[in-house]
Design a protein around this motif. Structure first.
Motif, short mmCIF file in Angstrom:
data_model
loop_
_atom_site.label_atom_id
_atom_site.label_comp_id
_atom_site.label_asym_id
_atom_site.label_seq_id
_atom_site.Cartn_x
_atom_site.Cartn_y
_atom_site.Cartn_z
N VAL A 283 7.06 -5.35 -3.34
CA VAL A 283 6.90 -4.78 -2.61
C VAL A 283 5.96 -5.45 -1.71
O VAL A 283 5.13 -6.26 -2.06
N GLY A 284 6.39 -5.14 -0.61
CA GLY A 284 5.13 -6.17 0.99
C GLY A 284 5.97 -6.08 1.90
O GLY A 284 7.16 -5.69 2.67
N GLU A 285 4.73 -6.36 2.77
CA GLU A 285 5.35 -6.81 4.83
C GLU A 285 5.97 -8.09 4.45
O GLU A 285 6.37 -8.52 3.32
N SER A 286 7.04 -7.85 5.80
CA SER A 286 7.21 -8.84 6.46
C SER A 286 6.30 -10.47 5.88
O SER A 286 5.67 -10.00 6.64
N GLY A 287 7.47 -11.01 5.92
CA GLY A 287 6.45 -12.53 5.49
C GLY A 287 5.73 -12.44 4.15
O GLY A 287 5.15 -13.50 3.97
N SER A 288 5.60 -11.51 3.40
CA SER A 288 5.37 -11.67 1.76
C SER A 288 6.71 -12.04 0.82
O SER A 288 5.79 -12.79 0.04
N GLY A 289 7.26 -12.76 1.36
CA GLY A 289 8.08 -13.72 0.44
C GLY A 289 9.00 -12.68 -0.63
O GLY A 289 10.46 -13.26 -0.48
N SER B 29 10.69 -3.30 -0.76
CA SER B 29 10.87 -2.61 -0.11
C SER B 29 8.95 -3.29 0.92
O SER B 29 8.72 -3.81 0.30
N HIS B 30 9.23 -2.55 1.61
CA HIS B 30 8.00 -2.55 2.28
C HIS B 30 7.09 -2.07 1.80
O HIS B 30 5.39 -1.48 2.51
N ASP B 31 7.48 -0.54 1.60
CA ASP B 31 6.48 0.99 1.50
C ASP B 31 7.10 1.17 0.29
O ASP B 31 8.14 1.84 -0.60
N LEU B 32 6.05 1.05 -0.85
CA LEU B 32 5.28 1.66 -1.65
C LEU B 32 5.64 2.98 -1.66
O LEU B 32 5.93 3.84 -2.89
N TYR C 103 -4.96 -5.46 -0.85
CA TYR C 103 -3.96 -5.75 0.13
C TYR C 103 -2.58 -4.15 -0.71
O TYR C 103 -2.16 -3.27 0.64
N THR C 104 -2.99 -3.87 -1.86
CA THR C 104 -2.28 -2.72 -2.16
C THR C 104 -2.86 -1.81 -1.81
O THR C 104 -2.51 -0.72 -2.00
N GLN C 105 -4.17 -1.25 -1.29
CA GLN C 105 -4.52 -0.07 -1.39
C GLN C 105 -4.30 -0.38 0.38
O GLN C 105 -4.40 0.86 0.66
N LEU C 106 -4.10 -1.37 0.72
CA LEU C 106 -3.93 -1.46 2.46
C LEU C 106 -2.55 -0.38 2.72
O LEU C 106 -2.61 0.31 4.04
N LEU C 107 -1.92 -1.26 1.74
CA LEU C 107 -0.43 -0.55 1.71
C LEU C 107 -0.14 0.68 2.07
O LEU C 107 0.59 1.67 2.31
N LEU C 108 -0.49 1.38 0.69
CA LEU C 108 -0.61 2.93 0.72
C LEU C 108 -1.56 3.53 1.32
O LEU C 108 -1.25 4.81 1.74
N ALA C 109 -3.16 2.99 2.17
CA ALA C 109 -3.97 3.44 3.26
C ALA C 109 -2.48 4.15 4.28
O ALA C 109 -3.26 5.28 5.37
N SER C 110 -1.93 3.30 4.56
CA SER C 110 -1.21 3.06 5.55
C SER C 110 0.14 4.03 5.41
O SER C 110 0.86 3.81 7.06
#
Length: 274
Positions: free
Chosen positions: A34-40, A201-204, A239-246
């Motif tokens: 899991v990660g946003e675009s550009g995370s690898g 995925s970008h979506d947790l 960063y994980t907290q940010l993904l979930l908060a989003s």
């Protein structure tokens, strides 16, 4: 079939896209990257699938190094049967000139051979497995909906009888209701076949439904990993907290996103060399 990646590195010019990443998927297991675009994460998926070569590290399937060049048609087909990949946009990955039946028959003939009757029986089995009927079987990709095309793409990957399926943002382009149908389908297929998943995925919130474990990627590195339920319940890295908060949800507070982003920026600043 077990998958083990150790110390994967990949550069694109000056950019270190993947920075010493290690993970494993047990036989029949399911890991979310899991990660946003550009995370690898997509680069890693392509390395595992054999579509990219790592600059460092190794990928082993049942102890066999997939980075070693193999010779001969039989060896290449055997390697292809280990791992198959489903892409985000099936419209681009499916041959627009072939019907669903022709698409599946082509793969079955390549990997299984067999008689014409046996190939058709296998096609029918796959269509049933992914929930497609006679109309969809005779249709070209342009005559199908996005969800139906993704079901065809999944059936095509399964036609090679892989032990690991890589799903690269496989539901990202679909409506939420169709996403749920495809995720339920993937969960059912895993239960029925014992196949393993590497789910990118970008979506947790999405990986919650189809993965046992998750690895969260940020700037080419894994910053958090663990059982999916545990990571979603109590994320530790900013960063994980940010993904979930989003992720919008009932009672969602956009200020939580801003707070999580500030925490991530503070964490990045603390990690910068002085």
């Amino acid at each position: 079939m077990s998958l083990e990646a150790q110390g994967l590195c990949k550069r694109f010019g000056p950019l270190l896209a993947v920075d010493h990443v290690s993970f494993s998927v047990a036989d029949g297991g399911s890991l979310g990257l899991v990660g946003e675009s550009g995370s690898g994460k997509t680069t890693i998926a392509r390395i595992v699938a054999g579509l990219e070569r790592a600059d460092g590290g190794s990928v082993r399937v049942d102890g066999t190094d997939r980075g070693v060049h193999v010779r001969g048609r039989a060896a290449r087909l055997a390697r292809a049967r280990q791992v198959q990949m489903v892409f985000q946009d099936p419209y681009l990955s499916l041959d627009p000139r072939l019907t669903t039946v022709e698409t599946l028959t082509e793969v079955i003939a390549l990997h299984d051979g067999g008689t014409r009757v046996a190939r058709r029986e296998r096609v029918d089995e796959l269509l049933d497995q992914v929930g497609l009927g006679d109309r969809e079987a005779a249709a070209l990709p342009r005559q199908l909906s996005g969800g139906q095309r993704q079901r065809v793409a999944i059936a095509r990957a399964l036609a090679a009888r892989p032990r690991l399926l890589i799903l690269d943002e496989a539901v990202a382009a679909l409506d939420v209701s169709i996403q749920a149908q495809i995720l339920n389908l993937l969960a059912d297929i895993r239960t029925q076949t014992g196949i393993g998943y590497l789910f990118v995925s970008h979506d947790l919130a999405v990986v919650r439904y189809v993965t046992d474990h998750v690895a969260v990627m940020y700037r080419g590195r894994v910053v958090e990993r663990g059982q999916t339920a545990a990571v979603l319940a109590a994320p530790r890295h900013p960063y994980t907290q940010l993904l979930l908060a989003s992720v919008p949800r009932p009672g969602w507070d956009p200020t939580a996103v801003a707070q999580a982003r500030r925490a991530l920026q503070a964490n990045n600043a603390s990690e910068e060399p002085s």
